[in-house]
Design a protein around this motif. Structure first.
Motif, PDB file in Angstrom:
ATOM      1  N   GLU A 130      50.708  -3.031  98.109  1.00 47.92           N
ATOM      2  CA  GLU A 130      50.638  -4.474  98.358  1.00 47.92           C
ATOM      3  C   GLU A 130      51.894  -5.206  97.893  1.00 47.92           C
ATOM      4  O   GLU A 130      51.910  -6.437  97.839  1.00 47.92           O
ATOM      5  CB  GLU A 130      49.407  -5.064  97.668  1.00 47.92           C
ATOM      6  CG  GLU A 130      48.090  -4.655  98.306  1.00 47.92           C
ATOM      7  CD  GLU A 130      47.939  -5.161  99.736  1.00 47.92           C
ATOM      8  OE1 GLU A 130      48.531  -6.213 100.064  1.00 47.92           O
ATOM      9  OE2 GLU A 130      47.248  -4.494 100.530  1.00 47.92           O
ATOM     10  N   GLY A 131      52.926  -4.451  97.529  1.00 50.20           N
ATOM     11  CA  GLY A 131      54.225  -5.064  97.248  1.00 50.20           C
ATOM     12  C   GLY A 131      54.569  -5.258  95.795  1.00 50.20           C
ATOM     13  O   GLY A 131      55.678  -5.717  95.478  1.00 50.20           O
ATOM     14  N   MET A 186      55.125  -7.870 107.253  1.00 53.38           N
ATOM     15  CA  MET A 186      54.185  -8.807 106.636  1.00 53.38           C
ATOM     16  C   MET A 186      54.124  -8.547 105.141  1.00 53.38           C
ATOM     17  O   MET A 186      53.900  -7.414 104.707  1.00 53.38           O
ATOM     18  CB  MET A 186      52.792  -8.633 107.243  1.00 53.38           C
ATOM     19  CG  MET A 186      51.756  -9.592 106.694  1.00 53.38           C
ATOM     20  SD  MET A 186      50.173  -9.390 107.544  1.00 53.38           S
ATOM     21  CE  MET A 186      49.202 -10.607 106.652  1.00 53.38           C
ATOM     22  N   PRO A 187      54.392  -9.564 104.299  1.00 53.45           N
ATOM     23  CA  PRO A 187      54.402  -9.343 102.855  1.00 53.45           C
ATOM     24  C   PRO A 187      53.024  -8.963 102.340  1.00 53.45           C
ATOM     25  O   PRO A 187      52.001  -9.390 102.872  1.00 53.45           O
ATOM     26  CB  PRO A 187      54.855 -10.703 102.298  1.00 53.45           C
ATOM     27  CG  PRO A 187      54.520 -11.698 103.361  1.00 53.45           C
ATOM     28  CD  PRO A 187      54.682 -10.957 104.651  1.00 53.45           C
ATOM     29  N   GLY A 188      53.024  -8.149 101.275  1.00 54.25           N
ATOM     30  CA  GLY A 188      51.771  -7.734 100.683  1.00 54.25           C
ATOM     31  C   GLY A 188      51.168  -8.825  99.816  1.00 54.25           C
ATOM     32  O   GLY A 188      51.823  -9.820  99.475  1.00 54.25           O
ATOM     33  N   LEU A 189      49.933  -8.612  99.430  1.00 52.09           N
ATOM     34  CA  LEU A 189      49.210  -9.593  98.625  1.00 52.09           C
ATOM     35  C   LEU A 189      49.778  -9.733  97.218  1.00 52.09           C
ATOM     36  O   LEU A 189      49.527 -10.735  96.546  1.00 52.09           O
ATOM     37  CB  LEU A 189      47.736  -9.203  98.542  1.00 52.09           C
ATOM     38  CG  LEU A 189      46.924  -9.342  99.823  1.00 52.09           C
ATOM     39  CD1 LEU A 189      45.556  -8.672  99.667  1.00 52.09           C
ATOM     40  CD2 LEU A 189      46.756 -10.818 100.191  1.00 52.09           C
ATOM     41  N   LEU A 190      50.523  -8.727  96.763  1.00 54.11           N
ATOM     42  CA  LEU A 190      51.049  -8.753  95.399  1.00 54.11           C
ATOM     43  C   LEU A 190      52.579  -8.757  95.365  1.00 54.11           C
ATOM     44  O   LEU A 190      53.182  -8.376  94.369  1.00 54.11           O
ATOM     45  CB  LEU A 190      50.502  -7.554  94.608  1.00 54.11           C
ATOM     46  CG  LEU A 190      48.971  -7.476  94.523  1.00 54.11           C
ATOM     47  CD1 LEU A 190      48.548  -6.252  93.743  1.00 54.11           C
ATOM     48  CD2 LEU A 190      48.389  -8.740  93.890  1.00 54.11           C
ATOM     49  N   GLU A 191      53.183  -9.218  96.432  1.00 51.51           N
ATOM     50  CA  GLU A 191      54.639  -9.331  96.505  1.00 51.51           C
ATOM     51  C   GLU A 191      55.133 -10.209  95.369  1.00 51.51           C
ATOM     52  O   GLU A 191      54.507 -11.209  95.004  1.00 51.51           O
ATOM     53  CB  GLU A 191      55.043  -9.933  97.843  1.00 51.51           C
ATOM     54  CG  GLU A 191      56.441  -9.585  98.292  1.00 51.51           C
ATOM     55  CD  GLU A 191      56.569  -8.166  98.811  1.00 51.51           C
ATOM     56  OE1 GLU A 191      57.617  -7.563  98.543  1.00 51.51           O
ATOM     57  OE2 GLU A 191      55.637  -7.683  99.466  1.00 51.51           O
TER      58      GLU A 191
END
Length: 256
Positions: free
Chosen positions: A30-31, A1-6
């Motif tokens: 968070e990426g 699951m991608p992070g909020l800051l990808e």
């Protein structure tokens, strides 16, 4: 699951320790690809290495936020070596506790040092990174304080209170001006957070800590990690309609 800051590149000043270090690590989780900026080059690189060992992406650069020309040089290096910064956290700061009516030389030095780092430094770094932030509809998160509103009733430098009032005013001014470019500018207002910045005071003056805690509904001092959640929120799309605001992370200090 991608992070909020990808897909974001985040630059954090004062990232070698305390709140800045915690935010940098939280952003990496968070990426985000994180750029740690600090006058303590060795400690900043150690923090970056910790992030890399945990599977994150991080690099570090020495930066004295007081030196405007250095801010411009570092911003150029980051653009060339890492990429376009889309998140900027202005966290670097100092505090001292000499009262205004104390020794004149100490009061004057406090004023010059604190304003140059806490307020002019925020201007210098933000101005240096303005081009990529504007181009990428970036997010700016400034670390303000409960002292953006009040002068805490403990031994404290008036320069610190003045600088943090200034950070909040700067936040609101930039939010008003840069909104047309899609740039969001917000602040976080920490209360008493246990960091290396105040470690000596906490050890040597437990009565001061008690004054803070007695005025804090949650009944405890904060940890650097307590600032990470608000910092992620303000840097992410979760706060896409939030600008010119300050999120208080003070355990309720300003509620009473």
């Amino acid at each position: 699951m991608p992070g909020l800051l990808e897909n974001h590149i985040a630059a954090v000043t004062g990232a070698a320790s305390g709140i800045g270090r915690a935010i940098a690590a939280g952003y990496a989780r968070e990426g985000a690809q994180v750029v740690l900026l600090d006058i303590d080059e060795q400690a900043a690189e150690q923090a970056a290495e910790e992030i890399r060992r945990s599977g994150g992406r991080a690099s570090s650069y020495r930066l004295d936020v007081v030196r405007r020309e250095d801010c411009v040089k570092v911003a150029t290096l980051v653009r060339e070596q890492v990429g376009q910064v889309s998140i900027l956290v202005n966290n670097a700061g100092i505090n001292r506790r000499n009262g205004f009516a104390g020794d004149a030389s100490a009061v004057i030095k406090d004023w010059e040092d604190i304003i140059s780092i806490n307020l002019n430094g925020v201007f210098n770094v933000t101005h240096a990174f303005l081009e990529p932030l504007r181009a990428g509809k970036g997010r700016i998160v400034n670390i303000a304080s409960i002292q953006s509103f009040v002068h805490v009733r403990t031994p404290n430098s008036p320069a610190y209170t003045t600088s943090k009032h200034g950070v909040l005013g700067f936040t609101r001014a930039l939010a008003a001006e840069l909104g047309k470019y899609g740039v969001r500018v917000n602040a976080i207002g920490p209360g008493l957070i246990e960091t290396p910045l105040n470690a000596a005071v906490r050890v040597n003056d437990p009565e001061l800590v008690k004054i803070f805690i007695d005025h804090t509904p949650l009944g405890r001092a904060g940890k650097p990690e307590d600032i990470v959640g608000p910092a992620i929120f303000l840097a992410s799309d979760l706060s896409s309609y939030v600008t010119g605001s300050i999120v208080m992370a003070d355990g309720g200090y300003r509620a009473i």
